[in-house]
Design an enzyme around this catalytic site. Structure first.
Site: not given
Ligand code: SAM
Length: 319
Positions: A53, A85, A166, A101, A126, A55
């Site tokens: 969280g 998320d 990203k 998802d 992200d 961002w």
């Molecule tokens: N922007 C976030 C922050 O600032 O705290 C960090 C994001 S982290 C790098 C990547 C996130 O992508 C993870 O929490 C993961 O659960 C989520 N993620 C990956 N695939 C996903 C999907 N298909 N649907 C939802 N979230 C997904």
């Protein structure tokens, strides 16, 4: 690596805790904003793949908290931040959270419902899969997340809006650039200072959302497939033939964040403290509330407590 030595090795990890960010990623969004002014005129945002969280925290501090103090009416001009998320997230003031998802149509529908009647000014993503180390595979899965994000964009983003996503730089980066160019006349790939040079990640900063005339959201994937085919989107300089030789595209690529600032690949000495005291490392701002490794730790503990093999198997099947 101990917390204090990580503080030394990773300056942004340390700074994040000092400034109250849940993750060092916060600096990436802040540095993208320094370069591209992404929050200008922005009230309504979707934060895709938002956990833990940081961002969303940036969005809350930049957009929600200042407006909370004013007494503007609740209309399309009122701040709205929706974060999604797979993982649950601890609450953040002014942020609506959806667990799901983003590649699933039902999750997209829930997000779209929150924007009923008014559109978003900005969508950020992200998202990152669990990296396997197989580069082609990681890049492919990452690009699927971006395309899922783009699907949501085509439903919720207003014309003229922005999309930040990203990306993993790899051999299909040009294809991704061309796909994004179908919807955004200005696409720049950016590398914030806080993103390690050793990491293949970068961010696509897409400006001025302008879907092709007569665009139907249902045809998104058919339209994307056309990019790169000789008969496809002729107005793109990357669409005639394939992306080799004279057809090769040069992607605008920018480093962002103050270049005289911290280098994320360097180690920095810990701050000096008064004589006779030692540096105290801070705890994480918000530890994950349901990390995927939690079950593994429980199983390990159960195993060391002498649970029999069948009982362990039952525990892992239940999870
Ligand atoms: N922007 C976030 C922050 O600032 O705290 C960090 C994001 S982290 C790098 C990547 C996130 O992508 C993870 O929490 C993961 O659960 C989520 N993620 C990956 N695939 C996903 C999907 N298909 N649907 C939802 N979230 C997904």
């Amino acid at each position: 690596m101990g917390k204090a030595s990580r503080d030394k090795r990773d300056i942004y990890y340390r700074k994040a805790k000092e400034e109250g960010w849940r993750a060092r990623s916060a600096f990436k969004l802040l540095q993208i904003d320094e370069e591209f002014n992404i929050f200008e005129g922005v009230k309504r945002v979707v934060d895709l793949c938002a956990a833990p969280g940081s961002w969303s925290q940036v969005l809350s501090r930049k957009l929600y908290l200042p407006a909370k103090l004013s007494s503007e009416p609740r209309d399309c001009d009122h701040p709205l931040i929706v974060a999604i998320d797979l993982q649950p997230m601890a609450p953040i003031e002014g942020v609506i959270q959806v667990q799901g998802d983003i590649t699933n149509a039902r999750t997209a529908e829930v997000v779209i419902k929150h924007f009923d009647g008014c559109k978003a000014d900005l969508v950020v993503c992200d998202g990152a899969p669990d990296v396997t180390g197989l580069h082609d595979m990681d890049e492919f899965v990452q690009s699927q997340l971006i395309l899922a994000g783009l699907t949501i964009v085509t439903h919720v983003l207003r014309e003229g809006g922005k999309f930040i996503a990203k990306i993993f730089r790899g051999k299909d980066t040009s294809l991704l650039y061309c796909q994004l160019k179908l919807f955004f006349p200005v696409v720049t790939f950016a590398k914030p200072k806080s993103s390690r040079n050793s990491s293949i990640e970068a961010f696509a900063v897409c400006e001025n959302y302008s879907p092709p005339e007569g665009f139907n959201e249902k045809d998104l994937y058919r339209l994307l497939e056309k990019v790169g085919s000789p008969s496809g989107a002729d107005d793109l300089d990357c669409s005639s033939g394939w992306l080799e030789g004279p057809n090769k595209v040069y992607i605008p690529f920018l480093a962002c964040g103050d270049l005289s600032g911290y280098d994320s690949d360097r180690s920095y000495p810990l701050p000096t403290v008064a004589e006779g005291t030692s540096y105290q490392s801070l705890d994480p701002v918000q530890p994950p509330i349901a990390p995927p490794y939690k079950r593994a730790l429980e199983l390990k503990k159960a195993s060391s407590n002498g649970l029999r093999e069948q009982e362990l198997e039952k525990l892992s099947l239940d999870s």
